[in-house]
Design a protein around this motif. Structure first.
Motif, PDB file in Angstrom:
ATOM      1  N   ALA A  66       0.818  -1.217   0.000  1.00  0.00           N
ATOM      2  CA  ALA A  66       0.000   0.000   0.000  1.00  0.00           C
ATOM      3  C   ALA A  66       0.847   1.261   0.000  1.00  0.00           C
ATOM      4  CB  ALA A  66      -0.956   0.006   1.201  1.00  0.00           C
ATOM      5  N   PRO A  74      -6.133   2.967  -3.695  1.00  0.00           N
ATOM      6  CA  PRO A  74      -7.164   2.380  -2.834  1.00  0.00           C
ATOM      7  C   PRO A  74      -8.249   1.634  -3.623  1.00  0.00           C
ATOM      8  CG  PRO A  74      -6.651   4.611  -2.110  1.00  0.00           C
ATOM      9  CD  PRO A  74      -5.868   4.377  -3.362  1.00  0.00           C
ATOM     10  N   ILE A 112      -7.069  -1.778  -4.306  1.00  0.00           N
ATOM     11  CA  ILE A 112      -7.036  -2.601  -3.095  1.00  0.00           C
ATOM     12  C   ILE A 112      -8.448  -3.071  -2.741  1.00  0.00           C
ATOM     13  CG2 ILE A 112      -6.528  -2.555  -0.617  1.00  0.00           C
ATOM     14  CD1 ILE A 112      -4.152  -0.757  -1.237  1.00  0.00           C
ATOM     15  N   ARG A 113      -9.391  -2.145  -2.834  1.00  0.00           N
ATOM     16  CA  ARG A 113     -10.773  -2.502  -2.512  1.00  0.00           C
ATOM     17  C   ARG A 113     -11.268  -3.607  -3.449  1.00  0.00           C
ATOM     18  NH1 ARG A 113     -13.976   2.355  -3.440  1.00  0.00           N
ATOM     19  NH2 ARG A 113     -12.571   3.324  -1.971  1.00  0.00           N
ATOM     20  N   TYR A 156      -9.603  -6.918  -2.592  1.00  0.00           N
ATOM     21  CA  TYR A 156     -10.184  -7.522  -1.390  1.00  0.00           C
ATOM     22  C   TYR A 156     -11.519  -8.197  -1.727  1.00  0.00           C
ATOM     23  CZ  TYR A 156      -6.921  -5.097   1.839  1.00  0.00           C
ATOM     24  OH  TYR A 156      -5.823  -4.663   2.532  1.00  0.00           O
ATOM     25  N   THR A 179      -1.392  -7.425   3.246  1.00  0.00           N
ATOM     26  CA  THR A 179      -1.186  -6.067   2.764  1.00  0.00           C
ATOM     27  C   THR A 179      -0.104  -5.370   3.574  1.00  0.00           C
ATOM     28  OG1 THR A 179      -3.532  -5.997   2.212  1.00  0.00           O
ATOM     29  CG2 THR A 179      -2.348  -3.905   2.180  1.00  0.00           C
ATOM     30  N   THR A 238       1.305  -2.353   5.035  1.00  0.00           N
ATOM     31  CA  THR A 238       0.969  -0.978   5.408  1.00  0.00           C
ATOM     32  C   THR A 238       1.970  -0.577   6.481  1.00  0.00           C
ATOM     33  OG1 THR A 238      -0.530  -1.519   7.246  1.00  0.00           O
ATOM     34  CG2 THR A 238      -1.509  -1.437   5.061  1.00  0.00           C
ATOM     35  N   THR A 296      -2.660   1.972   6.916  1.00  0.00           N
ATOM     36  CA  THR A 296      -3.437   1.003   7.688  1.00  0.00           C
ATOM     37  C   THR A 296      -4.917   1.391   7.688  1.00  0.00           C
ATOM     38  OG1 THR A 296      -1.561   0.400   9.079  1.00  0.00           O
ATOM     39  CG2 THR A 296      -3.753   0.039  10.006  1.00  0.00           C
ATOM     40  N   ALA A 304      -6.467   0.624   4.377  1.00  0.00           N
ATOM     41  CA  ALA A 304      -6.698  -0.814   4.208  1.00  0.00           C
ATOM     42  C   ALA A 304      -7.922  -1.257   5.028  1.00  0.00           C
ATOM     43  CB  ALA A 304      -5.464  -1.607   4.624  1.00  0.00           C
ATOM     44  N   CYS A 363     -11.013  -0.216   3.190  1.00  0.00           N
ATOM     45  CA  CYS A 363     -11.230  -1.110   2.044  1.00  0.00           C
ATOM     46  C   CYS A 363     -11.800  -2.446   2.517  1.00  0.00           C
ATOM     47  CB  CYS A 363      -9.919  -1.357   1.292  1.00  0.00           C
ATOM     48  SG  CYS A 363      -9.309   0.083   0.405  1.00  0.00           S
ATOM     49  N   LEU A 369      -2.426  -7.681   7.938  1.00  0.00           N
ATOM     50  CA  LEU A 369      -1.677  -6.449   7.710  1.00  0.00           C
ATOM     51  C   LEU A 369      -0.215  -6.723   8.049  1.00  0.00           C
ATOM     52  CD1 LEU A 369      -4.159  -3.788   9.148  1.00  0.00           C
ATOM     53  CD2 LEU A 369      -3.859  -4.551   6.771  1.00  0.00           C
ATOM     54  N   CYS A 402       2.439  -2.974   9.533  1.00  0.00           N
ATOM     55  CA  CYS A 402       1.404  -2.310  10.336  1.00  0.00           C
ATOM     56  C   CYS A 402       2.041  -1.592  11.528  1.00  0.00           C
ATOM     57  CB  CYS A 402       0.385  -3.359  10.798  1.00  0.00           C
ATOM     58  SG  CYS A 402      -1.138  -2.665  11.447  1.00  0.00           S
TER      59      CYS A 402
END
Lengths: 546, 333
Positions: free
Chosen positions: A300, A329, A332-333, A336, A348, A350, A356, A359, A362, A379, A382
């Motif tokens: 990300a 984004p 990513i959405r 997912y 992911t 982040t 974060t 994400a 998303c 994550l 993170c």
């Protein structure tokens, strides 16, 4: 099928209903059970193997965020500040000054016979050398004619000599690029920052991107490192997984002497997202016991120490501009949603707390459309999540794999420069994650930091920086919790916890063979527990005889 | 034209957020290639959907396109891809680089400065008129979208036909605030004139060149806003206007560029060969409000100077430009 019963000084099973045992019975690579010799004798005729009678067994460690490149890099000369062990077990002492780096390169240069062969060093970490930068003139002392390249520990900066600059046609005035440092003479100093500046030189000096993907030699070296550090399952996070590399990976990991289970994640690049999903479904079907395919990684944002991570307000402590998105984004959405629908797993990356948050948004969106009860999306890193974000992470059913090693290597910089004292102390908030019931793993991101789960556990337990500061007393966790976070924890994030991560009936016979009991030693010395080797799928691999 | 200049292949960087219409634009420009050999570079083939009827052949990292054009993916090594593309026989005459949706296009322009033989002609940022404001206010990508706009020479607004004229006017005012360095060009029903976007070989040093701005078409010569020496293809007369002038005497370069970059003049592109009062000779090229001046090694022509200016028909203030340039010594023609 023959049954072997191993006797050990102690077996730390990570199975709470039978946490300690003295024996473990193995048949066909699978654990029949743990207990006393009497209890296990009921399985029938067996061989008692006492070679571990003075050792301590743990479940084989699971490295949930590493890169095969850790193996590939060892074909180059290690010039890092800290001592580091190579795949053959040789301990390379840290090079504690630029002079020491040059000397080591000079020694290696004298061993080369082909005058055109480039020489590459890696692991260089000049933050320990104050304001002194390495220049092309320094590296020209290694060779005036042979291209010399050294990669920094972060892998985001190179230093090269004049011969290497000439190969890219950059040893000339008029170069203007923020990634190419210029000296007072108007010529590049040889320090190249970021991929735009690094790649054109790197590709001509033997440090090209094929290394990143890993090859057979690199994969085999990586597996040796795993044995030396008690790792029986390791991720490659992530790989472009080119079709051309698959037969090699299947054949190498399929070798009956290959000691590691490799879990490569396919990186989501700019392909249309549905193509990546489709490819993952196909890859998943090609999985074998020692090559587990079909998971996806998304990056990300960038890195905190490179100021390319996306931070929420108040941003970087030193006022640096916010970082960069590496994936939009929207993509990513979409990924997912499609992955939830297809039953695939996504990890992911982040680093910053804004990444974060994005994400999480998303994920909330995707889950509303494709409710999934046990997705275990994770994550990775993170690093800056705050408590409110951990509550959301829990609510959305995500796991975290935190970068515990960061405190030791960059904690002092985080405190002083990147995020400042308060956020530095809660970075990689292991305790907060556990308090809020978030499934936790911890990792090395090897080769960014060395592959060594016991060291990673030590970092999470002690949170010491390189200068000795305890960075965030409150976020320290107990040794038992840290050991969980290098075994069952990462196994859970990979949905492999039914097979590996503890020593109990029906699971793979994957053991880390240790010379001391990690719960009996002083927690401040957890990283110093020697590793004898591993048992992987019932096969014994001794580090000393690799 | 000096040899150093002639050897440079112009590269146009096409940026803009995800879904803004970058690929649509590239397909359009390929259809208008008109015999020019264009090399399109994309991060990844997944980024771009070249119209199927344009594709002649494809392999792992190269798509051959009708009319001698190609499309290559560059992954993480743009310079390597450029080196390969430039080495092609025959070499491309123009390069289009499509960036990823979250990339900052100036980073690509910076990389191009490291490469000999290629020069950045323009950074074009494509924007969807309907969603641009919303994207620019997005809590996550808003700053990325704004940075992209601020890095543009030309902002190309698409899907304007789906919006109210008042909304478009508001959008233009907003763009002038957030990206004052950029000239905003609207696509009309998806149509765009390539001369606005791509540096064409302006006619003053090659009067007979094909596809040049010095097209002899009579309809173009007598167009409404008084363009004299405009240009190229079919759409030209409706979408853009131009002005072509000569200078009998040396000029002050800064005075000329001040006029050309005045936002009120609506200049999208300009190109001039001018003699300065100190006896030096200059190539002046402008895209959006960005001007590059380059000293020429030696005088190449006897006449002191020529200048061609183009812009969107509705925006280029031909009469005002003409008057201001005339005060600096310009003559029509």
């Amino acid at each position: 099928m023959p049954i072997t019963i191993y006797e050990a000084r102690s077996i730390l099973t990570m199975n709470p209903s039978r946490p300690r045992a003295t024996h473990v019975a193995v048949r066909d690579g699978t654990v029949l059970g743990t207990g006393t010799l009497d209890e296990l004798g009921g399985w029938g005729a067996h061989t008692l193997d006492r070679r571990f009678a003075d050792k301590v067994l743990m479940p084989g460690f699971v490295e949930g965020h590493s890169h095969i490149m850790e193996g590939t890099l060892w074909r180059f000369v290690y010039v890092g500040y800290h001592d580091r062990m190579d795949p053959n077990g040789k301990l390379w002492p840290g090079a504690r000054s630029i002079e020491a780096v040059i000397e080591r390169l000079q020694q290696q240069e004298r061993l080369l016979t082909d005058p055109a062969q480039p020489l590459v060093g890696w692991g260089f970490d000049p933050i320990y050398f104050g304001s002194r930068r390495c220049t092309r003139q320094d590296l020209d002392r290694v060779s005036q004619t042979r291209p010399i390249t050294i990669a920094h520990a972060s892998l985001h900066i190179l230093n090269v000599n004049s011969a290497a600059l000439k190969l890219a046609d950059w040893l000339r005035p008029g170069i203007e690029h923020p990634g190419i440092l210029l000296g007072t003479d108007g010529l590049p100093t040889g320090e190249l920052r970021g991929p735009e500046a690094m790649t054109p030189v790197a590709n001509r000096t033997g440090f090209d991107r094929t290394i990143m993907a890993g090859d057979e030699q690199g994969l085999r070296a990586f597996a040796k490192l795993c044995v030396r550090k008690g790792v029986t399952t390791a991720t490659d996070l992530a790989s472009p997984l080119p079709e051309s590399a698959l037969p090699m990976m299947l054949s190498v990991t399929g070798d009956d002497q290959f000691p590691t289970r490799i879990v490569p994640l396919l990186r989501l690049l700019a392909h249309p997202v549905p193509d990546t999903i489709e490819r993952s479904v196909k890859l998943q079907a090609a999985s074998t016991d020692r090559l587990r395919l079909g998971r996806i990684k998304i990056v990300a944002d960038g890195s905190i120490q490179g100021f390319s991570a996306r931070l929420r307000a108040p941003g970087y402590y030193n006022g640096a501009a916010n970082g960069l998105w590496y994936t939009a984004p929207e993509q990513i959405r979409q990924a997912y949603e499609l992955a939830l629908a297809a039953g695939l797993q996504i990890h992911t990356h982040t680093n910053g707390d804004e990444a974060t948050e994005m994400a999480l948004d998303c994920m909330e969106h995707a889950l509303a459309r494709h409710p999934a009860r046990d997705h275990r999306f994770t994550l990775q890193h993170c690093q800056l999540a705050d408590t409110a974000q951990y509550r959301r992470i829990r609510a959305l059913g995500l796991c975290v794999n935190l970068f515990a090693n960061h405190h030791f290597y960059w904690g002092d910089q985080h405190y002083a420069t990147t995020v400042g004292p308060e956020r530095a102390e809660r970075m990689n908030a292991c305790r907060t994650a556990l308090t809020h019931g978030v499934p936790l793993a911890i990792h090395s991101d090897a080769p960014v930091t060395p592959l060594d789960p016991l060291f990673t556990a030590w970092c999470a337990v002690n949170r010491l920086t390189a200068s000795g500061r305890t960075l965030g007393e409150h976020e320290r966790i107990e040794p038992e919790q840290a050991l969980h976070a290098i075994t069952l924890g990462p196994a859970y994030t990979l949905k492999l916890d039914g097979e590996i991560g503890s020593i109990e009936t029906g699971k793979r016979a994957d053991f880390a063979v240790l010379e001391a009991d990690p719960l009996q030693v002083d927690p401040r010395t957890l990283k110093d527990v020697p590793v004898w080797g591993v048992v992987q799928g019932g096969r014994v691999f001794e580090a000393a005889t690799l | 034209m000096t040899p150093a200049f002639a050897a440079q292949i112009p590269a146009t960087i096409i940026g803009g957020y995800l879904g803004a219409g970058k690929t649509t634009l590239i397909n359009r420009l390929l259809r208008q290639a008109d015999g020019e050999r264009i090399a399109v570079l994309v991060n990844d083939f997944g980024d771009i959907d070249i119209d199927a009827d344009l594709i002649e052949a494809r392999d792992e990292d190269l798509i051959s396109i009708a009319g001698g054009c190609v499309c290559c993916s560059f992954g993480n090594d743009l310079l390597d891809a450029l080196t390969r593309v430039i080495a092609m026989q025959p070499a491309p005459q123009r390069i289009l680089i499509e960036t990823s949706g979250v990339a900052l296009p100036r980073a690509i322009a910076r990389t191009l400065t490291l490469m000999r033989g290629v020069t950045t002609d323009a950074v074009i940022v494509v924007a969807d008129a309907q969603s641009l404001r919303e994207r620019a206010a997005d809590r996550y990508v808003g700053d990325t979208v704004l940075s992209q706009l601020r890095e543009a020479d030309l902002v190309l607004l698409g899907k304007t036909d789906l919006a109210e004229p008042a909304a478009i006017a508001g959008l233009r005012t907003w763009l002038a605030e957030v990206a004052p360095q950029a000239v905003c060009i609207e696509m009309q029903h998806g149509r765009i004139e390539r001369a606005l976007l791509l540096a064409d070989r302006v006619g003053f040093d090659r009067p007979a060149a094909n596809r040049s701005l010095a097209s002899p078409r009579p309809s173009a010569l007598a167009s409404a806003k008084g363009a004299i020496s405009p240009a190229s293809s079919h759409l030209a007369t409706t979408l853009f206007a131009s002005l072509s002038v000569r200078f009998a005497q040396p000029v002050r370069i800064d005075e000329i560029t001040e006029v050309l970059t005045d936002p009120a003049m609506g200049v999208a592109r300009a190109k001039g060969l001018l003699s300065a009062t100190d006896g030096t000779r200059w190539l002046v090229q402008q895209v959006g409000r960005r001007v590059e001046t380059r000293a020429l090694d030696k005088p190449t022509e006897n006449e002191p100077g020529r200048l061609v200016v183009i812009g969107v028909r509705a925006q280029l203030e031909v009469a005002a430009l003409d008057a201001r340039l005339a005060r600096l010594g310009a003559m029509r023609g």
